[in-house]
Design an enzyme around this catalytic site. Structure first.
Site, PDB file in Angstrom:
ATOM      1  N   HIS A 190       8.929   5.837  -6.336  1.00  0.00           N
ATOM      2  CA  HIS A 190       8.843   6.987  -7.236  1.00  0.00           C
ATOM      3  C   HIS A 190       8.177   6.541  -8.534  1.00  0.00           C
ATOM      4  O   HIS A 190       8.676   6.768  -9.629  1.00  0.00           O
ATOM      5  CB  HIS A 190      10.232   7.575  -7.488  1.00  0.00           C
ATOM      6  CG  HIS A 190      10.804   8.273  -6.283  1.00  0.00           C
ATOM      7  ND1 HIS A 190      10.514   9.581  -5.975  1.00  0.00           N
ATOM      8  CD2 HIS A 190      11.617   7.816  -5.296  1.00  0.00           C
ATOM      9  CE1 HIS A 190      11.143   9.917  -4.862  1.00  0.00           C
ATOM     10  NE2 HIS A 190      11.809   8.858  -4.424  1.00  0.00           N
ATOM     11  N   HIS A 211       9.851   3.726   0.593  1.00  0.00           N
ATOM     12  CA  HIS A 211       9.089   4.678   1.416  1.00  0.00           C
ATOM     13  C   HIS A 211       7.595   4.652   1.079  1.00  0.00           C
ATOM     14  O   HIS A 211       7.055   5.530   0.408  1.00  0.00           O
ATOM     15  CB  HIS A 211       9.665   6.083   1.415  1.00  0.00           C
ATOM     16  CG  HIS A 211      10.118   6.658   0.110  1.00  0.00           C
ATOM     17  ND1 HIS A 211       9.336   6.680  -1.016  1.00  0.00           N
ATOM     18  CD2 HIS A 211      11.264   7.280  -0.231  1.00  0.00           C
ATOM     19  CE1 HIS A 211       9.979   7.275  -1.983  1.00  0.00           C
ATOM     20  NE2 HIS A 211      11.167   7.643  -1.532  1.00  0.00           N
ATOM     21  N   ARG A 222     -11.270   2.588  -7.438  1.00  0.00           N
ATOM     22  CA  ARG A 222     -11.311   1.972  -8.764  1.00  0.00           C
ATOM     23  C   ARG A 222      -9.915   1.721  -9.345  1.00  0.00           C
ATOM     24  O   ARG A 222      -9.789   1.093 -10.383  1.00  0.00           O
ATOM     25  CB  ARG A 222     -12.124   2.855  -9.729  1.00  0.00           C
ATOM     26  CG  ARG A 222     -13.595   2.957  -9.344  1.00  0.00           C
ATOM     27  CD  ARG A 222     -14.361   3.808 -10.350  1.00  0.00           C
ATOM     28  NE  ARG A 222     -15.766   3.908  -9.969  1.00  0.00           N
ATOM     29  CZ  ARG A 222     -16.241   4.837  -9.132  1.00  0.00           C
ATOM     30  NH1 ARG A 222     -15.422   5.733  -8.613  1.00  0.00           N
ATOM     31  NH2 ARG A 222     -17.529   4.864  -8.831  1.00  0.00           N
ATOM     32  N   ASP A 269      15.644   7.327   5.295  1.00  0.00           N
ATOM     33  CA  ASP A 269      15.770   8.226   4.144  1.00  0.00           C
ATOM     34  C   ASP A 269      16.550   9.469   4.562  1.00  0.00           C
ATOM     35  O   ASP A 269      16.285  10.590   4.107  1.00  0.00           O
ATOM     36  CB  ASP A 269      14.388   8.602   3.602  1.00  0.00           C
ATOM     37  CG  ASP A 269      14.438   9.181   2.186  1.00  0.00           C
ATOM     38  OD1 ASP A 269      15.445   8.971   1.487  1.00  0.00           O
ATOM     39  OD2 ASP A 269      13.465   9.861   1.791  1.00  0.00           O
TER      40      ASP A 269
END
Length: 376
Positions: A190, A211, A222, A269
């Site tokens: 996250h 995950h 880039r 999850d």
């Protein structure tokens, strides 16, 4: 002293497949694996025996969600539900919440370990020190900077194996090092960090990614982002959700090719509906809806999964050009190695007698933890 002797027609020890062996178990541990035995045979198993599966990211199951039920009863409900699908060791996972819930969850894990609740080996705190732009279904109102209150929970020494998922850009390298020095396995997730910031977190001791591909800055030409750093780093582990929704199978194949063998581990999850027929559940004042094998928040984003570990193994074999033995390693040996649980994820003399029996159609017919049958 309780002794059990099993004749196994097919036995995968986590490394290699064997035929017609005799496995002896005493006091929850494997004491011998031989081609012959002079002991009385207690059980004959003709289907495949394999190591019990290890899930390091599981939010709920059996109708219980750790955030909503941070109690020994809630944890026990989760472990029983997932045992039916081959999970013999798990880190119940608490997603972003307030400190009070974090402390209650920690107390529940500590007591579960003391009570020897089968299958509980630690805890995973997924948040609350995350990136708001990459929060996914996490509640923004609880996302915050790390403080001594959270640090005191993370570094408790009565929680077994501990993983903390955090955003690399929102937690200082010194705090990551402090967690690692206390025995915590730090995962980056996250996170909207750039490539350099992610590598700085790795240098500070972070060792995993939560995950892979989901809720992390994407790989670009880039700016490789968190995803690029995860794929390039040879020393870190990546959890991955193989449910056909979180990650395209082509992307999962690429990750397996990019990382050294042993560094991709299957996770679920999973949320509370696993092992139930529930088609929705309350979630932080809102609701998550189940559509087939997919979970979505009312605002549209994926909200965990209703995946189980044997289902993850099955999909890995079916869609990722991975053979069954390697898929089982991804679900057992590699996550056990990540959390430094040397007695889990494989079946050898001295290892914990956690194993499953798998039928030809990839169903778990029996689950054993500490040498005791808990399913089947």
């Amino acid at each position: 002293m309780t002794t059990l002797c099993i004749k196994a027609a097919k036995f995968f020890d986590g490394h290699a497949l064997h035929q017609d062996v005799f496995i002896c178990i005493e006091n929850g541990k494997i004491t011998s694996i031989d081609s012959t035995t002079d002991k009385a045979i207690d059980l004959v198993i003709t289907d495949l025996i394999a190591p019990g599966l290890v899930d390091v990211q599981v939010n709920g199951g059996g109708g219980a969600l750790l955030n909503s039920q941070p109690t020994v009863e809630g944890v026990t409900t989760m472990t029983r539900a997932h045992a039916k699908f081959g999970t013999t060791a798990m880190l119940p996972t608490l997603i972003t919440d307030n400190v009070d819930v974090m402390q209650k969850a920690a107390d529940a894990i500590s007591q579960s370990l003391k009570d020897k609740v089968p299958g509980v080996v630690g805890v995973h705190f997924e948040g609350p020190h995350l990136s708001v732009p990459k929060k996914g279904a996490h509640s923004e109102e609880f996302i915050r900077r790390i403080s001594e209150e959270e640090m005191a929970v993370f570094t408790r020494q009565d929680l077994g194996k501990v993983i903390v998922t955090l955003a690399a850009e929102n937690v200082a390298a010194d705090d990551i090092k402090r967690l690692v020095d206390a025995g915590v396995r730090v995962c980056i997730g996250h996170s909207n960090a750039d490539f350099e910031t992610t590598n700085a977190a790795l240098a500070a001791g972070a060792s995993g990614f939560t995950h892979l591909f989901n809720a992390m800055s994407a790989f670009q030409s880039r700016e490789p982002g968190v995803t690029g750093a995860a794929l390039l780093d040879e020393n870190s582990w990546c959890g991955i959700i193989i449910d056909g929704h979180h990650v395209h199978y082509g992307a999962a194949k690429l990750a397996i090719k990019a990382k050294p063998q042993g560094k991709i581990m299957l996770v679920t999850d999973a949320m509370s509906p696993v092992g139930t027929d529930d088609d929705s559940f309350p979630f932080f004042g809102s609701k998550v809806i189940r559509t087939g094998d997919r979970l979505n928040a009312l605002t549209g984003e994926l909200a965990g999964s209703c995946l189980d570990m044997i289902g993850a193994v099955h999909k890995t074999v079916e869609h990722l050009d991975v053979d069954l033995q390697e898929a089982l390693r991804m679900a057992a040996l590699y996550p056990a190695q990540y959390i430094k649980a040397d007695n889990l994820g494989h079946l050898s003399v001295g290892a914990q007698a956690d194993f499953i029996v798998i039928s030809d159609d990839m169903q778990v017919s029996q689950t054993w933890i500490h040498g005791h049958k808990v399913h089947g």
